[in-house]
Scaffold this motif. Sequence first.
Motif, short mmCIF file in Angstrom:
data_model
loop_
_atom_site.label_atom_id
_atom_site.label_comp_id
_atom_site.label_asym_id
_atom_site.label_seq_id
_atom_site.Cartn_x
_atom_site.Cartn_y
_atom_site.Cartn_z
N LYS A 217 0.85 -1.19 0.00
CA LYS A 217 0.00 0.00 0.00
C LYS A 217 0.88 1.24 0.00
CE LYS A 217 -2.04 2.04 3.60
NZ LYS A 217 -2.89 2.37 4.73
N ARG A 218 0.56 2.20 -0.87
CA ARG A 218 1.34 3.45 -0.93
C ARG A 218 0.40 4.66 -1.00
NH1 ARG A 218 4.79 2.42 -6.20
NH2 ARG A 218 5.29 0.23 -5.84
N LYS A 219 0.77 5.70 -0.24
CA LYS A 219 0.03 6.97 -0.32
C LYS A 219 0.56 7.72 -1.55
CE LYS A 219 -0.73 10.95 2.68
NZ LYS A 219 -0.38 11.44 4.03
N LEU A 220 -0.34 8.08 -2.46
CA LEU A 220 0.10 8.71 -3.71
C LEU A 220 -0.03 10.23 -3.65
CD1 LEU A 220 -1.36 6.37 -6.50
CD2 LEU A 220 0.65 6.07 -5.07
N ASN A 221 0.98 10.91 -4.21
CA ASN A 221 0.91 12.37 -4.31
C ASN A 221 0.27 12.74 -5.65
OD1 ASN A 221 2.92 12.18 -6.32
ND2 ASN A 221 4.57 12.47 -4.83
N PHE A 262 -7.76 20.00 -2.52
CA PHE A 262 -7.83 19.62 -1.10
C PHE A 262 -6.48 19.29 -0.46
CE2 PHE A 262 -12.21 20.02 -1.14
CZ PHE A 262 -12.78 19.61 0.06
N LYS A 263 -5.49 19.02 -1.31
CA LYS A 263 -4.14 18.70 -0.82
C LYS A 263 -4.17 17.58 0.23
CE LYS A 263 -2.21 23.10 -2.24
NZ LYS A 263 -3.38 23.59 -2.98
N GLU A 264 -3.68 17.83 1.46
CA GLU A 264 -3.58 16.76 2.46
C GLU A 264 -4.91 16.38 3.10
OE1 GLU A 264 -1.15 14.50 3.25
OE2 GLU A 264 -0.50 15.41 1.37
N ILE A 284 -11.49 11.42 2.74
CA ILE A 284 -11.58 12.87 2.86
C ILE A 284 -11.71 13.24 4.33
CG2 ILE A 284 -12.91 14.92 2.22
CD1 ILE A 284 -13.98 13.07 -0.16
N LYS A 285 -10.82 14.10 4.79
CA LYS A 285 -10.87 14.57 6.18
C LYS A 285 -11.96 15.63 6.29
CE LYS A 285 -5.93 13.77 6.87
NZ LYS A 285 -4.61 14.39 7.14
N ASN A 286 -12.94 15.36 7.14
CA ASN A 286 -14.13 16.22 7.26
C ASN A 286 -14.31 16.58 8.73
OD1 ASN A 286 -16.55 17.55 6.84
ND2 ASN A 286 -17.68 15.75 6.13
N GLY A 287 -13.47 17.50 9.21
CA GLY A 287 -13.49 17.83 10.64
C GLY A 287 -13.02 16.64 11.46
N GLU A 288 -13.84 16.19 12.41
CA GLU A 288 -13.50 15.03 13.24
C GLU A 288 -13.96 13.72 12.60
OE1 GLU A 288 -15.32 16.09 17.01
OE2 GLU A 288 -13.36 16.73 17.77
N VAL A 289 -14.55 13.84 11.44
CA VAL A 289 -15.09 12.68 10.73
C VAL A 289 -14.21 12.35 9.52
CG1 VAL A 289 -17.10 11.80 9.44
CG2 VAL A 289 -17.44 13.26 11.45
N MET A 290 -13.98 11.06 9.31
CA MET A 290 -13.28 10.60 8.11
C MET A 290 -14.33 10.07 7.14
SD MET A 290 -10.45 10.24 6.52
CE MET A 290 -9.01 10.09 7.58
#
Length: 382
Positions: A217-221, A262-264, A284-290
């Motif tokens: 698994k890799r996080k892609l830029n 959205f970047k990071e 997608i980071k949505n406040g305290e919710v993923m």
Amino acid sequence: MNSFYSFTIYNSTAELPPYWDNLAVSTVFLSKSYLEVLEQSSPENMLCNYIGIFDNEILVGIAVSQFLNLNKLESFGDRDKCVKTAIRNIVFRNFASHVLIIGNNMLTGQNAYAFANSIDKKKATQALYDATNQLKKIFKSKGITIHITTYKDFSSEEIKHFETPAFKKYYQFSTQPNMVFSIHENWKSEQDYIDSLSKKYRDQYKRSRKKASGIEKRKLNLEEIIRLEDTINDLYFHVAKNAPFNTFFLPKNHFRIFKEIFKEKFLFYGYFIGEKLIGFNTLIKNGEVMDTYFLGYDDSIQRENMLYLNMLYDMIAYSIKKDFKEIVFARTALEIKSSVGAKPIKMYGLISHTNPLVNPYMSIIFKYLEPKTIWQQRNPFK
């Protein structure tokens, strides 16, 4: 305070009032930056508008609408080839192909509107109703008749705001639930989650991890997403067209645009065997919710290596590590999501047909529009 609110309809994010984002705090999916993602990379058959609700000159509510032209789709879903599907497709093309949604058809959950705390919610939904009627007139002036109007994905509390005379003729429905995973406040690592599972589901975890041992698994830029765009699109499309029912397909540039804006806050994970991309998922980071978003995979590898289940475990591990409170897993693959600990949250919506003769039969028609899924809820915890 006025007994009613006024509204303005916007055709582009450039027109939005400066204080728009002050109201988009409940969800990132009403923020100007997300609406820019939609504007630059929405499905070919979708057109978005944005609604501002005002108390005198003050912006007190924001909402998003999506017009879907289902005639532009080649397929509504290839999985179920039967007479019922054929009937459903005929019904759609002739009586339900122009759909106006107040809300977001690409997401699960209340991403339709956000109101200031101070305002009367029922009067605000009346303003939404008036704005919707104005949108229908705008489409009519372009030669497009809206067949179906729907307001979607509200909790049992939120749907009460629509209990007004304006919505009396709308049919209230409940679709498949939103699968939400709550992260226990005592969990600090993936191991804490594993320890909370009963033996049967710990064994499932171990078995799936073993099956995926050869996958990296890799996080892609952004550059990697652009470079692999064709493969990503193929993997996404393979999963999307095998869904039981589709109302849109993402354009090829969608993930690239999302990452650019959205970047990071937008995470793209690729799954590789050697240098070959065989699957991906997005968060997608949505406040305290993923919020989990779209994914794709090679089906032959997915089955053999339990790739989808491993993706779910990876999402849980990351969200625990980063101190999120919950994960929105949305409304597909209900049983497998419940097997990792997600719970169903009932969601409600309203639907109406332009032809008043059709509305009394909406409860029957709706069964064709939204095929029911039979599934068994699991509880993996001790």
